[in-house]
Design a protein around this motif. Sequence first.
Motif, PDB file in Angstrom:
ATOM      1  N   GLY A 113       0.802  -1.126   0.070  1.00 35.73           N
ATOM      2  CA  GLY A 113      -0.079  -0.051   0.129  1.00 35.73           C
ATOM      3  C   GLY A 113       0.649   1.125  -0.054  1.00 35.73           C
ATOM      4  O   GLY A 113       2.041   1.342  -0.612  1.00 35.73           O
ATOM      5  N   LEU A 132       0.274   6.367   7.456  1.00 37.51           N
ATOM      6  CA  LEU A 132      -0.547   5.508   6.419  1.00 37.51           C
ATOM      7  C   LEU A 132      -1.623   6.117   5.833  1.00 37.51           C
ATOM      8  O   LEU A 132      -2.321   6.893   6.383  1.00 37.51           O
ATOM      9  CB  LEU A 132      -1.334   4.409   7.318  1.00 37.51           C
ATOM     10  CG  LEU A 132      -2.400   3.505   6.471  1.00 37.51           C
ATOM     11  CD1 LEU A 132      -1.434   2.555   5.433  1.00 37.51           C
ATOM     12  CD2 LEU A 132      -3.221   2.498   7.448  1.00 37.51           C
ATOM     13  N   THR A 135      -8.755  -3.964   3.011  1.00 36.62           N
ATOM     14  CA  THR A 135      -8.279  -2.632   2.734  1.00 36.62           C
ATOM     15  C   THR A 135      -8.396  -1.770   3.839  1.00 36.62           C
ATOM     16  O   THR A 135      -9.377  -1.798   4.840  1.00 36.62           O
ATOM     17  CB  THR A 135      -8.687  -1.835   1.467  1.00 36.62           C
ATOM     18  OG1 THR A 135     -10.277  -1.734   1.890  1.00 36.62           O
ATOM     19  CG2 THR A 135      -8.676  -2.582   0.175  1.00 36.62           C
ATOM     20  N   THR A 161      -4.265  -5.337   3.173  1.00 38.71           N
ATOM     21  CA  THR A 161      -3.562  -6.035   4.280  1.00 38.71           C
ATOM     22  C   THR A 161      -3.315  -7.672   3.981  1.00 38.71           C
ATOM     23  O   THR A 161      -3.746  -7.802   2.938  1.00 38.71           O
ATOM     24  CB  THR A 161      -4.506  -5.874   5.726  1.00 38.71           C
ATOM     25  OG1 THR A 161      -5.658  -6.716   5.369  1.00 38.71           O
ATOM     26  CG2 THR A 161      -5.071  -4.579   6.064  1.00 38.71           C
ATOM     27  N   MET A 186      -3.874   0.767   2.260  1.00 36.92           N
ATOM     28  CA  MET A 186      -3.198  -0.359   2.349  1.00 36.92           C
ATOM     29  C   MET A 186      -3.891  -1.812   2.122  1.00 36.92           C
ATOM     30  O   MET A 186      -5.100  -1.672   2.788  1.00 36.92           O
ATOM     31  CB  MET A 186      -2.281  -0.609   3.803  1.00 36.92           C
ATOM     32  CG  MET A 186      -1.544  -1.945   3.810  1.00 36.92           C
ATOM     33  SD  MET A 186      -0.216  -1.862   3.090  1.00 36.92           S
ATOM     34  CE  MET A 186       0.920  -0.479   3.803  1.00 36.92           C
ATOM     35  N   CYS A 214       5.444   3.935  -1.426  1.00 34.12           N
ATOM     36  CA  CYS A 214       4.942   2.454  -1.781  1.00 34.12           C
ATOM     37  C   CYS A 214       5.646   1.767  -0.519  1.00 34.12           C
ATOM     38  O   CYS A 214       7.002   2.103  -0.187  1.00 34.12           O
ATOM     39  CB  CYS A 214       5.283   2.040  -3.148  1.00 34.12           C
ATOM     40  SG  CYS A 214       4.591   0.387  -3.414  1.00 34.12           S
ATOM     41  N   ASN A 215       4.748   1.078  -0.059  1.00 36.29           N
ATOM     42  CA  ASN A 215       5.507  -0.093   1.108  1.00 36.29           C
ATOM     43  C   ASN A 215       4.731  -1.441   1.068  1.00 36.29           C
ATOM     44  O   ASN A 215       3.597  -1.475   0.548  1.00 36.29           O
ATOM     45  CB  ASN A 215       4.855   0.432   2.526  1.00 36.29           C
ATOM     46  CG  ASN A 215       5.221  -0.395   3.656  1.00 36.29           C
ATOM     47  OD1 ASN A 215       4.395  -1.270   3.888  1.00 36.29           O
ATOM     48  ND2 ASN A 215       6.382  -0.554   4.091  1.00 36.29           N
ATOM     49  N   TYR A 217       2.051   4.863   1.913  1.00 36.01           N
ATOM     50  CA  TYR A 217       2.232   6.027   3.004  1.00 36.01           C
ATOM     51  C   TYR A 217       2.394   7.324   2.415  1.00 36.01           C
ATOM     52  O   TYR A 217       2.608   7.609   1.261  1.00 36.01           O
ATOM     53  CB  TYR A 217       3.116   5.548   4.070  1.00 36.01           C
ATOM     54  CG  TYR A 217       2.817   4.263   5.043  1.00 36.01           C
ATOM     55  CD1 TYR A 217       2.669   3.075   4.353  1.00 36.01           C
ATOM     56  CD2 TYR A 217       2.951   4.786   6.124  1.00 36.01           C
ATOM     57  CE1 TYR A 217       2.521   2.082   5.305  1.00 36.01           C
ATOM     58  CE2 TYR A 217       2.586   3.570   7.260  1.00 36.01           C
ATOM     59  CZ  TYR A 217       2.405   2.369   6.381  1.00 36.01           C
ATOM     60  OH  TYR A 217       1.986   1.191   7.541  1.00 36.01           O
TER      61      TYR A 217
END
Length: 120
Positions: free
Chosen positions: A35, A47, A57, A52, A50, A95-96, A37
């Motif tokens: 997702g 955040l 979401t 999960t 995301m 992006c994470n 950040y």
Amino acid sequence: QVQLVESGGGLVQPGGSLRLSCAASGTIRSINAMGWYRQAPGKERELVAMFTSSGSTNYAGSAKGRFTISRDNAKRTVDLQMNSLNPEDTAVYYCNARIVTTDYRLANYWGEGTLVTVSS
């Protein structure tokens, strides 16, 4: 190695829209969560939205109703459609992803970030 590459940032006027994209590549076995950040000047990273590990979401309150996260599992991409942008959305968007690599290691990865500026 794993890479997360973002695209789609830029300058937009208040009320406008932008779409961010993130592509994951490298020695990936599976992606547990993925997702976005953001970090505004002088503020902590927070955040935005995301997917999960359960596939659900999770949206920040400021993003609900305005932003939509989507993904393509086959392409290993996640997009963030941002509508009704306002100056408070100005930030570097990161992006994470939590990724299991081909050697079965679970780690948290970040992209380099893409700047979104909302200004008239």
